[in-house]
Design a protein around this motif. Structure first.
Motif, short mmCIF file in Angstrom:
data_model
loop_
_atom_site.label_atom_id
_atom_site.label_comp_id
_atom_site.label_asym_id
_atom_site.label_seq_id
_atom_site.Cartn_x
_atom_site.Cartn_y
_atom_site.Cartn_z
N PRO A 2 -7.18 7.80 -17.27
CA PRO A 2 -7.92 8.92 -17.86
C PRO A 2 -7.63 9.07 -19.35
O PRO A 2 -6.52 8.80 -19.82
N ALA A 3 -8.67 9.49 -20.09
CA ALA A 3 -8.53 9.66 -21.54
C ALA A 3 -7.48 10.71 -21.87
O ALA A 3 -7.19 11.60 -21.06
N GLY A 4 -6.90 10.57 -23.07
CA GLY A 4 -5.92 11.56 -23.50
C GLY A 4 -4.50 11.05 -23.39
O GLY A 4 -4.22 9.87 -23.62
N ASP A 5 -3.59 11.93 -22.98
CA ASP A 5 -2.17 11.60 -22.91
C ASP A 5 -1.87 10.38 -22.03
O ASP A 5 -0.97 9.59 -22.37
N PRO A 6 -2.57 10.19 -20.88
CA PRO A 6 -2.25 9.01 -20.07
C PRO A 6 -2.39 7.69 -20.84
O PRO A 6 -1.63 6.75 -20.59
N VAL A 7 -3.36 7.62 -21.76
CA VAL A 7 -3.51 6.40 -22.54
C VAL A 7 -2.32 6.23 -23.48
O VAL A 7 -1.74 5.14 -23.58
N ASP A 8 -1.94 7.30 -24.16
CA ASP A 8 -0.79 7.22 -25.08
C ASP A 8 0.49 6.88 -24.33
O ASP A 8 1.30 6.07 -24.81
N GLN A 9 0.69 7.47 -23.17
CA GLN A 9 1.89 7.20 -22.39
C GLN A 9 1.93 5.74 -21.93
O GLN A 9 3.00 5.11 -21.93
N THR A 10 0.77 5.21 -21.55
CA THR A 10 0.72 3.81 -21.13
C THR A 10 1.04 2.89 -22.30
O THR A 10 1.79 1.91 -22.15
N ILE A 11 0.49 3.19 -23.46
CA ILE A 11 0.77 2.38 -24.65
C ILE A 11 2.26 2.47 -25.01
O ILE A 11 2.88 1.46 -25.37
N ASP A 12 2.83 3.67 -24.91
CA ASP A 12 4.26 3.84 -25.20
C ASP A 12 5.11 2.89 -24.36
O ASP A 12 6.10 2.32 -24.85
N THR A 13 4.74 2.74 -23.09
CA THR A 13 5.51 1.88 -22.20
C THR A 13 5.25 0.41 -22.47
O THR A 13 6.18 -0.42 -22.43
#
Length: 303
Positions: A68-79
């Motif tokens: 899903p758009a938003g924080d989940p994308v950023d969190q996935t990229i962080d990992t």
């Protein structure tokens, strides 16, 4: 190329299945272990963690993010960023705001990786008919992805295109969805007028089927409207609540920023907001259309 699919919801799982049909190697990861098990049963490799997924990929690694758009994308990229190496490719195939995409791309490029945004349309029908994909990113990265894009699309040379630099894919998809709002609104209002004319007792499904062939307003959305109207009582249990997932709002804001008048798209967005306080056939049919093309949930009527 072995492609890593991160996120196995409706769209991610069906994209994985379409790739498998053309003998692509896919490794899938999802927080839902049942989703991973489902695609491994169909021939994909499963990964219990993102670390395990990256370990299974050949360089240049391709991680296609469908969360899903938003924080989940950023969190996935962080990992993922600490796990990847120079030249690897991150793809965001979700409905991200293009401004978020530009921000993320800068960060990914600083790590000497490629970032590609793929605005994806096709909903629950993409597995069978192929996906329309609007791609933004460097020529080098898109060339690596080309075999997968050609498989996911309706055909190797149709239904997908390289829009331009990173961010352009999600920008074009945003406007695509804004147009979708307007077209759906026009159909829904037209059918509302038809059903209100009690004198003729019109069969709305028959009207839709008649318009589907030869008419200048025929379209896939009209095909789906006909499906929604096939059962004359199909809308009775649907509440006139039409959700919006954000792209219409972004399109209207962008139009204002660019001094481009967009009254149809803007009015369609306002109508969706009004649906949360009004009760109308127009909004019931809009909700039914969203369910037909995207599998979006509908609210049940309390009547």
């Amino acid at each position: 190329m072995t492609l890593g699919m991160v996120g196995l919801g409706k769209m991610g799982a069906n994209m994985t299945r379409r790739l498998l049909q053309d003998d692509h190697d896919v490794v899938g990861f999802d927080l839902n272990e049942d989703a991973v098990a489902a695609i491994t049963d169909e021939g994909a490799a499963g990964a219990p963690t993102l670390e395990a997924l990256v370990d299974r990929l050949d360089a240049p690694r391709v991680c296609w993010i469908m969360v899903p758009a938003g924080d989940p994308v950023d969190q996935t990229i962080d990992t993922l960023l600490p796990l990847l190496e120079a030249g690897d490719i991150l793809v965001d195939g979700g409905n991200s705001n293009y401004k978020d995409t530009l921000r993320r791309a800068e960060r990914v490029h600083d790590a000497d990786l490629h970032y590609v945004d793929v605005g994806t349309s096709g909903g629950v029908w993409g597995l069978e008919q192929g996906y329309s994909m609007m791609v933004g990113g460097s020529d080098e990265a898109v060339d690596v992805l080309r075999p997968a894009l050609e498989t996911l699309a309706p055909g190797p040379n149709k239904g997908w295109g390289h829009m331009g630099a990173v961010g352009s894919g999600h920008f074009v998809k945003m406007v695509h969805n804004g147009i979708e709002y307007g077209v759906m609104q026009a159909y829904a209002e037209g059918f509302d007028i038809l059903q209100a004319k009690d004198d003729f007792d019109l069969d709305l499904h028959q009207v839709a089927e008649t318009w589907r062939f030869g008419s200048v307003i025929r379209s896939w959305l009209l095909d789906l409207t006909a499906r929604a109207l096939e059962d004359g009582d199909a809308l009775d249990d649907i509440a006139p609540w039409v959700d919006d997932s954000g792209e219409g709002r972004w399109t209207v804001k962008e139009a204002i920023d660019l001094d481009v008048p967009a009254p149809v798209i803007t009015d369609a967005l306002i109508s969706r907001l009004n649906s949360r306080v009004e009760d109308s056939y127009t909004h019931k049919l809009l909700a039914a259309m969203r369910n037909q093309f995207g599998g979006h949930d509908v609210k049940e009527s309390n009547d």
